[in-house]
Design a protein around this motif. Structure first.
Motif, PDB file in Angstrom:
ATOM      1  N   GLY A 252       0.838  -1.194   0.000  1.00 37.64           N
ATOM      2  CA  GLY A 252       0.000   0.000   0.000  1.00 37.64           C
ATOM      3  C   GLY A 252       0.871   1.242   0.000  1.00 37.64           C
ATOM      4  O   GLY A 252       2.098   1.171  -0.056  1.00 37.64           O
ATOM      5  N   TRP A 253       0.197   2.405   0.090  1.00 36.78           N
ATOM      6  CA  TRP A 253       0.906   3.679   0.163  1.00 36.78           C
ATOM      7  C   TRP A 253       0.179   4.486   1.232  1.00 36.78           C
ATOM      8  O   TRP A 253      -0.946   4.934   1.021  1.00 36.78           O
ATOM      9  N   TYR A 254       0.836   4.678   2.373  1.00 40.03           N
ATOM     10  CA  TYR A 254       0.132   5.112   3.570  1.00 40.03           C
ATOM     11  C   TYR A 254       0.377   6.586   3.903  1.00 40.03           C
ATOM     12  O   TYR A 254       1.125   7.289   3.211  1.00 40.03           O
ATOM     13  N   GLU A 255      -0.263   7.013   5.013  1.00 39.07           N
ATOM     14  CA  GLU A 255      -0.372   8.433   5.326  1.00 39.07           C
ATOM     15  C   GLU A 255       0.968   9.155   5.433  1.00 39.07           C
ATOM     16  O   GLU A 255       1.092  10.303   5.037  1.00 39.07           O
ATOM     17  N   ASP A 256       1.973   8.508   5.978  1.00 36.75           N
ATOM     18  CA  ASP A 256       3.250   9.185   6.166  1.00 36.75           C
ATOM     19  C   ASP A 256       4.161   9.052   4.955  1.00 36.75           C
ATOM     20  O   ASP A 256       5.364   9.291   5.040  1.00 36.75           O
ATOM     21  N   ARG A 418      -5.104   4.467  -1.924  1.00 36.30           N
ATOM     22  CA  ARG A 418      -4.798   5.817  -1.475  1.00 36.30           C
ATOM     23  C   ARG A 418      -6.054   6.683  -1.479  1.00 36.30           C
ATOM     24  O   ARG A 418      -6.298   7.479  -0.575  1.00 36.30           O
ATOM     25  N   ARG A 419      -6.870   6.526  -2.502  1.00 36.35           N
ATOM     26  CA  ARG A 419      -8.080   7.346  -2.579  1.00 36.35           C
ATOM     27  C   ARG A 419      -9.107   6.942  -1.526  1.00 36.35           C
ATOM     28  O   ARG A 419      -9.821   7.781  -0.982  1.00 36.35           O
ATOM     29  N   TYR A 420      -9.176   5.653  -1.217  1.00 34.04           N
ATOM     30  CA  TYR A 420     -10.107   5.200  -0.181  1.00 34.04           C
ATOM     31  C   TYR A 420      -9.728   5.786   1.177  1.00 34.04           C
ATOM     32  O   TYR A 420     -10.583   5.957   2.054  1.00 34.04           O
TER      33      TYR A 420
END
Length: 481
Positions: A252-256, A418-420
């Motif tokens: 995934g590609w997360y908040e930080d 990322r959009r979710y």
């Protein structure tokens, strides 16, 4: 019977690729030795050996076999060296592997529990939730019974315990997720433009669908069949000092701004400036009764079996098509020397090109326009397919393999994830656009951007790589607002 099937299914020679000179690899399957070829997957080696049923469905124990060739459908899960639920169609053979099937009593081949399929009409999907919602204790007890019937509910062996991996963190300019045709091209182009590139790939061999593409494709000034071009691009990536090949799965590609990759030796936390999503596309199956029966395969899986695995899945084929790709696939199968009975084309008669229809007729392949598959037949494997023609008639076509050339769907899970999460600042751009002062940047290319032709995917990848390298100087690694 097994040896007669093996003598036909194994392909010592290929009409386009020549003799198969790969060395033999021996592994163990349920107490006996199986001889495969180096680079083959476990699932393909077993198919070549005459093993049609790889597992059984959870609830009704219907037979399941090699289906997608991409590790996505769950129809080929086996226990490999003690590790359960391994997708055998993407697991390479290795000397001394111990492989066995998981479901069925007393065995997968002779499964008494398959009798549950006879009463399946009275037990629709989710029946246990409706039946036991008023009786939770009985429901919990029944769940344990269902778990055992499904082949689960057992203690896992120590070999199934995953080790605790160390965490490695790294900041890089460009991360390319996927090493198919567009991913390889993007990584090489970005590196040539001066970017620091990490190329993430979970499969053993690079190239993706390029390896199953026998048509000529152009890249790096070379025009060659797909498998040869895949080798050239792979060699270029291995020699390029600006590209780091990371074996693993992007999670995934997360908040930080972290893009974690579950590697073989560590959990890598990548912090990229630009992400190139080159995860390709997948085939959507066509719905009809018995579309999960052994012998019903996706067209991409059949191409992979012929061109990469060197295995013939059957002798007599029916192709289910929804666009011109299905007709091209039928012509390809005829070229490979197998019998194609008919193309069941779900489009109207006026939607297929005249030239392609003429090519089918010249090869003696019947084209059924406006037809729909209704039901496959066979106990252990497909023996026929009933179709409804455009004028309402029902035909039963005799075959031992159904090739389903369903619609292609972009594999865009990374950008959707990322959009979710509500990341509205994510910039999913197309190659060649001005990306100045944008952060973060994600480029979707190739099959994940809807490109269905391999040549288009390669060209798209080179454009994306140059765009990503240009954007690196204008954007910073993502940080939360």
């Amino acid at each position: 019977m097994r040896w007669r099937r093996r003598s036909f299914r194994a392909m010592p020679t290929h009409p386009d690729l020549g003799a198969d000179e790969r060395p033999a690899v021996r592994f163990r399957f349920e107490g006996r030795e199986v001889v495969a070829r180096e680079g083959q997957s476990v699932g393909a080696a077993l198919l070549a050996d005459g093993v049609d049923i790889l597992t059984r469905s959870f609830k009704f124990h219907r037979p399941r076999g090699y289906t997608c060739g991409a590790g996505a459908c769950g129809n080929c899960l086996l226990t490999v060296d003690g590790l359960p639920s391994v997708p055998s169609c993407v697991t390479p053979v290795a000397p001394g592997l111990e492989v066995r099937r998981e479901r069925g009593w007393p065995s997968v081949d002779v499964d008494v529990l398959a009798g549950a399929d006879l009463v399946s009409r009275w037990f629709p999907a989710g029946f246990q939730f409706r039946y036991f919602r008023q009786h939770p204790r009985a429901g919990h007890a029944f769940e344990r019974v269902l778990g055992l019937l499904a082949g689960g509910g057992k203690h896992l062996p120590p070999a199934a315990s995953a080790p605790v991996l160390p965490i490695a963190r790294r900041t890089c300019s460009v991360v390319v997720v996927g090493a198919g045709p567009s991913g390889l091209a993007a990584a090489l182009a970005a590196s040539d433009a001066g970017a620091d590139v990490v190329l993430v790939e979970e499969q053993e061999r690079l190239g993706g669908r390029l390896r199953a593409e026998t048509a000529t494709v152009s890249a790096l000034g070379l025009t060659a069949p797909g498998p040869r071009l895949a080798e050239v691009l792979t060699e270029r990536v291995a020699r390029d000092p600006g590209i780091t090949l990371l074996r693993g799965s992007a999670l995934g590609w997360y908040e930080d701004g972290v893009l974690p990759v579950a590697g073989r030796d560590a959990l890598h936390e990548l912090v990229p400036h630009v992400v190139v999503e080159a995860t390709g596309s997948y085939e959507a199956p066509v719905l009809f009764a018995g579309n999960d029966r052994p012998g019903v395969l996706l067209a991409g899986a059949i191409s992979r079996l012929f061109h990469v695995e060197r295995v013939r899945p059957g002798r007599r084929y029916v192709v289910v098509a929804c666009d011109d790709r299905g007709i091209e696939h039928a012509i390809e199968l005829h070229h490979l020397g197998v019998e194609v009975v008919a193309v069941v084309d779900q489009r109207g008669a006026d939607e297929a090109g005249t030239e392609r229809l003429r090519a089918l007729a010249g090869r003696g392949i019947e084209h059924l326009a406006g037809a729909r598959p209704v039901r496959s037949h066979g106990r252990r494997r497909v023996r026929g397919l009933t179709v409804r023609t455009g004028d309402g008639r029902r035909l039963r076509l005799r075959c031992d393999t159904v090739s389903v050339a369903g619609p292609l769907r972009p594999s865009e899970g990374l950008s959707l994830q990322r959009r979710y999460q509500g990341e509205n600042r994510l910039s999913a751009e197309t190659p060649g656009q001005d990306l100045s002062a944008r952060a973060p940047v994600l480029l979707r290319v190739g099959g994940s951007a809807g490109r269905t032709r391999v040549q288009d995917a390669v060209d798209d990848g080179f454009d994306a790589g140059r765009t990503a390298a240009t954007a690196v100087g204008n954007v910073a690694p993502f940080r939360p607002a």
